[in-house]
Design a protein around this motif. Structure first.
Motif, mmCIF file in Angstrom:
data_model
loop_
_atom_site.group_PDB
_atom_site.id
_atom_site.type_symbol
_atom_site.label_atom_id
_atom_site.label_comp_id
_atom_site.label_asym_id
_atom_site.label_seq_id
_atom_site.Cartn_x
_atom_site.Cartn_y
_atom_site.Cartn_z
ATOM 1 N N GLY A 268 0.923 -1.415 -0.288
ATOM 2 C CA GLY A 268 0.015 0.187 -0.133
ATOM 3 C C GLY A 268 0.889 1.193 0.209
ATOM 4 O O GLY A 268 0.737 2.185 -0.957
ATOM 5 N N MET A 269 1.942 1.243 0.953
ATOM 6 C CA MET A 269 3.051 2.415 0.437
ATOM 7 C C MET A 269 3.305 2.615 -0.501
ATOM 8 O O MET A 269 3.699 3.434 -1.369
ATOM 9 N N PHE A 270 3.686 1.822 -1.332
ATOM 10 C CA PHE A 270 4.435 1.777 -2.896
ATOM 11 C C PHE A 270 3.015 1.965 -3.675
ATOM 12 O O PHE A 270 3.803 3.146 -4.624
ATOM 13 N N LEU A 271 2.510 1.736 -3.519
ATOM 14 C CA LEU A 271 0.961 2.194 -4.142
ATOM 15 C C LEU A 271 1.046 3.852 -4.106
ATOM 16 O O LEU A 271 0.457 4.330 -4.531
ATOM 17 N N LEU A 272 0.744 4.242 -3.220
ATOM 18 C CA LEU A 272 0.693 5.667 -2.127
ATOM 19 C C LEU A 272 1.537 6.522 -2.760
ATOM 20 O O LEU A 272 0.857 7.627 -3.626
ATOM 21 N N SER A 273 3.026 6.041 -3.365
ATOM 22 C CA SER A 273 3.831 6.327 -4.446
ATOM 23 C C SER A 273 4.131 6.828 -4.949
ATOM 24 O O SER A 273 4.677 7.640 -5.884
ATOM 25 N N MET A 274 3.049 5.699 -5.100
ATOM 26 C CA MET A 274 2.915 5.616 -7.528
ATOM 27 C C MET A 274 1.749 7.356 -7.267
ATOM 28 O O MET A 274 1.460 7.086 -8.344
ATOM 29 N N TYR A 275 0.340 7.166 -6.156
ATOM 30 C CA TYR A 275 -0.431 7.547 -7.080
ATOM 31 C C TYR A 275 -0.289 9.667 -6.291
ATOM 32 O O TYR A 275 -0.721 9.960 -6.880
ATOM 33 N N LEU B 227 8.466 7.499 -0.574
ATOM 34 C CA LEU B 227 7.581 5.461 -0.216
ATOM 35 C C LEU B 227 8.298 4.961 -0.427
ATOM 36 O O LEU B 227 8.311 4.285 0.254
ATOM 37 N N ALA B 228 8.549 4.930 -1.971
ATOM 38 C CA ALA B 228 9.157 3.965 -2.350
ATOM 39 C C ALA B 228 10.276 3.387 -2.079
ATOM 40 O O ALA B 228 10.678 2.189 -1.594
ATOM 41 N N PHE B 229 10.978 3.898 -1.478
ATOM 42 C CA PHE B 229 12.522 3.697 -0.415
ATOM 43 C C PHE B 229 12.279 3.120 0.429
ATOM 44 O O PHE B 229 12.575 1.580 0.531
ATOM 45 N N LEU B 230 10.924 3.702 1.183
ATOM 46 C CA LEU B 230 10.722 3.218 2.498
ATOM 47 C C LEU B 230 10.403 1.954 2.380
ATOM 48 O O LEU B 230 10.694 0.547 3.009
ATOM 49 N N ALA B 231 9.224 1.482 1.473
ATOM 50 C CA ALA B 231 8.276 0.444 0.811
ATOM 51 C C ALA B 231 9.649 -0.684 0.202
ATOM 52 O O ALA B 231 9.509 -1.720 0.454
ATOM 53 N N PHE B 232 10.867 -0.535 0.008
ATOM 54 C CA PHE B 232 11.502 -1.475 -0.611
ATOM 55 C C PHE B 232 12.320 -1.514 0.827
ATOM 56 O O PHE B 232 13.026 -2.921 1.658
ATOM 57 N N PHE B 233 12.973 -0.747 0.922
ATOM 58 C CA PHE B 233 14.435 -0.337 1.899
ATOM 59 C C PHE B 233 14.064 -1.455 4.089
ATOM 60 O O PHE B 233 14.535 -2.470 3.996
ATOM 61 N N ILE B 234 12.507 -1.188 4.333
ATOM 62 C CA ILE B 234 11.958 -1.691 5.429
ATOM 63 C C ILE B 234 11.772 -3.763 5.574
ATOM 64 O O ILE B 234 12.284 -4.041 6.180
ATOM 65 N N PRO B 235 11.913 -3.603 4.206
ATOM 66 C CA PRO B 235 11.587 -5.510 4.763
ATOM 67 C C PRO B 235 13.139 -5.896 3.917
ATOM 68 O O PRO B 235 13.302 -6.982 4.555
ATOM 69 N N GLN B 236 13.972 -5.040 3.364
ATOM 70 C CA GLN B 236 14.713 -6.166 2.651
ATOM 71 C C GLN B 236 16.087 -5.683 3.342
ATOM 72 O O GLN B 236 16.618 -6.316 4.217
ATOM 73 N N GLY B 237 16.096 -4.478 4.378
ATOM 74 C CA GLY B 237 17.201 -4.004 4.950
ATOM 75 C C GLY B 237 16.962 -4.616 6.398
ATOM 76 O O GLY B 237 17.407 -4.662 7.413
ATOM 77 N N ILE B 238 15.513 -3.986 6.940
ATOM 78 C CA ILE B 238 15.243 -4.172 8.260
ATOM 79 C C ILE B 238 14.501 -5.596 8.774
ATOM 80 O O ILE B 238 15.084 -6.647 9.269
ATOM 81 N N LEU B 239 12.841 -5.577 8.209
ATOM 82 C CA LEU B 239 12.585 -7.162 8.441
ATOM 83 C C LEU B 239 13.358 -8.218 7.311
ATOM 84 O O LEU B 239 13.300 -9.358 8.073
ATOM 85 N N GLY B 240 14.263 -8.020 6.197
ATOM 86 C CA GLY B 240 15.004 -9.556 5.979
ATOM 87 C C GLY B 240 15.863 -10.066 7.378
ATOM 88 O O GLY B 240 16.710 -10.807 6.232
ATOM 89 N N ARG B 241 16.596 -8.727 7.870
ATOM 90 C CA ARG B 241 17.773 -9.531 8.381
ATOM 91 C C ARG B 241 19.594 -9.882 7.450
ATOM 92 O O ARG B 241 19.725 -10.694 7.443
ATOM 93 N N ALA B 242 19.259 -8.774 6.952
ATOM 94 C CA ALA B 242 20.148 -7.667 5.673
ATOM 95 C C ALA B 242 21.687 -8.343 6.152
ATOM 96 O O ALA B 242 22.269 -8.659 5.705
ATOM 97 N N ASP B 243 21.518 -8.427 7.604
ATOM 98 C CA ASP B 243 23.205 -8.652 8.424
ATOM 99 C C ASP B 243 23.152 -9.644 8.897
ATOM 100 O O ASP B 243 24.595 -10.472 8.425
#
Length: 94
Positions: free
Chosen positions: A30-37, A56-72
């Motif tokens: 939804g955050m990504f779609l809002l960024s397009m809208y 918004l687009a940066f956060l929509a991609f960064f949160i799952p990959q960098g924070i939730l995805g345990r990138a470290d």
């Protein structure tokens, strides 16, 4: 010196978290779609819709990959090592 490789993949990854996975996916998509809208509000003379879209687009991609995805710990998980230890930098061996 022989090394045994543990080829066990985490078969239960994500199991039991269906509701939270759907909720997180819905919010971030939804955050990504809002960024397009937001771009529809642009008339070419102001820059704020582009800035909001970028954030918004940066956060929509960064949160799952960098924070939730345990990138470290991605390197250890790819090797099959399951650990709760957080690392400060990626291990890159040459």
């Amino acid at each position: 010196m022989s090394h045994e490789v543990n080829n066990q993949s985490p078969t239960d990854a994500g199991r039991g978290h269906l509701l939270s996975n759907i909720l997180v996916f819905s919010l971030l998509f939804g955050m990504f779609l809002l960024s397009m809208y937001v771009l529809s509000w642009s008339d070419g003379t102001n820059v704020w819709p582009f800035g909001v879209c970028l954030v918004l687009a940066f956060l929509a991609f960064f949160i799952p990959q960098g924070i939730l995805g345990r990138a470290d710990t991605g390197f250890n998980l790819a090797e099959g090592n399951r650990t709760d230890k957080k690392e400060t930098s990626a291990k890159v061996d040459s």
